[in-house]
Design an enzyme around this catalytic site. Structure first.
Site, short mmCIF file in Angstrom:
data_model
loop_
_atom_site.label_atom_id
_atom_site.label_comp_id
_atom_site.label_asym_id
_atom_site.label_seq_id
_atom_site.Cartn_x
_atom_site.Cartn_y
_atom_site.Cartn_z
N MET A 106 63.74 52.51 19.15
CA MET A 106 63.38 51.28 18.44
C MET A 106 62.09 50.67 18.97
SD MET A 106 65.76 51.27 16.31
CE MET A 106 67.47 51.72 16.02
N LEU A 132 55.25 53.37 18.03
CA LEU A 132 54.26 53.98 18.92
C LEU A 132 52.86 53.86 18.31
CD1 LEU A 132 56.51 57.04 19.65
CD2 LEU A 132 55.84 55.31 21.34
N GLU A 136 50.66 57.46 11.90
CA GLU A 136 50.34 56.08 12.29
C GLU A 136 51.00 55.04 11.37
OE1 GLU A 136 48.40 58.41 11.20
OE2 GLU A 136 47.48 57.63 9.37
N ASN A 165 72.79 60.39 17.80
CA ASN A 165 71.89 61.46 17.33
C ASN A 165 71.49 62.38 18.46
OD1 ASN A 165 71.15 61.35 14.34
ND2 ASN A 165 71.12 59.18 14.94
N HIS A 188 65.44 58.60 10.19
CA HIS A 188 65.53 57.26 9.61
C HIS A 188 66.76 57.21 8.69
CE1 HIS A 188 64.21 53.33 8.33
NE2 HIS A 188 64.53 53.69 7.10
N ALA A 239 74.87 62.81 7.14
CA ALA A 239 73.45 63.15 7.00
C ALA A 239 72.73 63.29 8.34
CB ALA A 239 72.75 62.12 6.11
N GLY A 291 72.93 56.59 21.14
CA GLY A 291 72.57 58.00 21.30
C GLY A 291 73.47 58.99 20.58
C1 GAR Z 1 70.45 55.76 13.75
O1 GAR Z 1 71.10 55.40 12.57
C2 GAR Z 1 68.97 56.03 13.47
O2 GAR Z 1 68.75 56.65 12.24
C3 GAR Z 1 68.42 54.64 13.44
O3 GAR Z 1 69.09 53.98 14.50
C4 GAR Z 1 70.37 54.57 14.70
C5 GAR Z 1 70.50 54.99 16.14
O4 GAR Z 1 71.77 55.44 16.46
N1 GAR Z 1 66.99 54.63 13.58
C6 GAR Z 1 66.19 53.78 12.96
O5 GAR Z 1 66.60 52.88 12.26
C7 GAR Z 1 64.70 54.01 13.19
N2 GAR Z 1 63.94 53.31 12.22
P1 GAR Z 1 72.07 56.38 17.70
O6 GAR Z 1 71.48 55.71 18.94
O7 GAR Z 1 73.56 56.41 17.78
O8 GAR Z 1 71.48 57.73 17.44
#
Ligand code: GAR
Length: 206
Positions: free
Chosen positions: A93, A96, A150, A16, A112, A182, A14
């Protein structure tokens, strides 16, 4: 004017989500407020982050619901009961279905960890994305925030930011740099952009 109500869907650490929480506290995310956090993994650290910030947090798993459709219905119900207007996938992850996406057309954002259309789509998530970038030998990667449709990682791109790959990078060092330089910047910016658009649309309708 009422702020746009945001749900953040998470699966792991988490960071992000934390960037969004900090952006709200710091005034970068000013048109939206996080009203709900939902994890699809019990014990995800993101839930603790939500709790610390005083945001209602739920765990909803496909297993407990007994399948994808019931899982998505539970997500939709929880979000509806909190008046959610914008859904942010922040390290969520789980893919949907079209049916779910139809409920929130142009109202779901995803972050992403690459410059789409490189290293994206089914099977590219988390560290795997950075492993693939290093294996290919690209010198620049980055992150993308896009609307969810989708097609996995196929929706309209909202923001992107490039990040250099440095000699000696491992998937872990690269993941961290992409997050710091980023993801944690463009995700809150994108959330603000769409939140303010939703606010404006509501104003026009009044
Ligand atoms: C992040 O790097 C996000 O961009 C990626 O998973 C990580 C989650 O980290 N998401 C994907 O790969 C989706 N395809 P976080 O739980 O610390 O935010």
């Amino acid at each position: 004017m009422d702020k746009t109500k945001i749900a953040v869907l998470v699966s792991g650490g988490g960071t992000n989500l934390q960037a969004l929480i900090d952006a709200e506290a710091g005034g970068i995310l000013k048109s939206g407020e996080i009203v709900l956090v939902i994890a699809n993994k019990p014990g995800a650290y993101a839930l603790t982050r939500a709790e610390k910030a005083g945001i209602p947090a739920l765990t909803i798993t496909k297993k407990a619901c007994g399948g994808q459709e019931a899982f998505e219905d539970a997500l939709i119900d929880a979000m509806a009961s909190h008046g959610v207007e914008l859904v942010v996938l922040a390290g969520f992850m789980s893919i949907l279905s079209e049916r779910f996406i139809r409920h929130y057309v142009n109202r779901i954002l995803n972050v992403h960890p690459s410059l789409i259309p490189s290293f994206c789509g089914k099977g590219f998530y988390g560290l795997k994305v950075h492993e693939a970038a290093l294996a290919y030998g690209v010198k620049v990667t980055g992150a993308t925030v896009h609307f969810v449709n989708e097609i996995p990682d196929g929706g309209r791109i909202l923001l992107q930011k490039a990040v250099s790959i440095l000699p000696g990078d491992t998937p872990e060092t690269l993941q961290r740099r992409v997050m710091e330089q980023a993801e944690w910047i463009i995700l809150p910016e994108a959330a603000e952009l769409v939140s303010s658009q939703i606010q404006m649309e509501k104003e026009q309708q009044q």
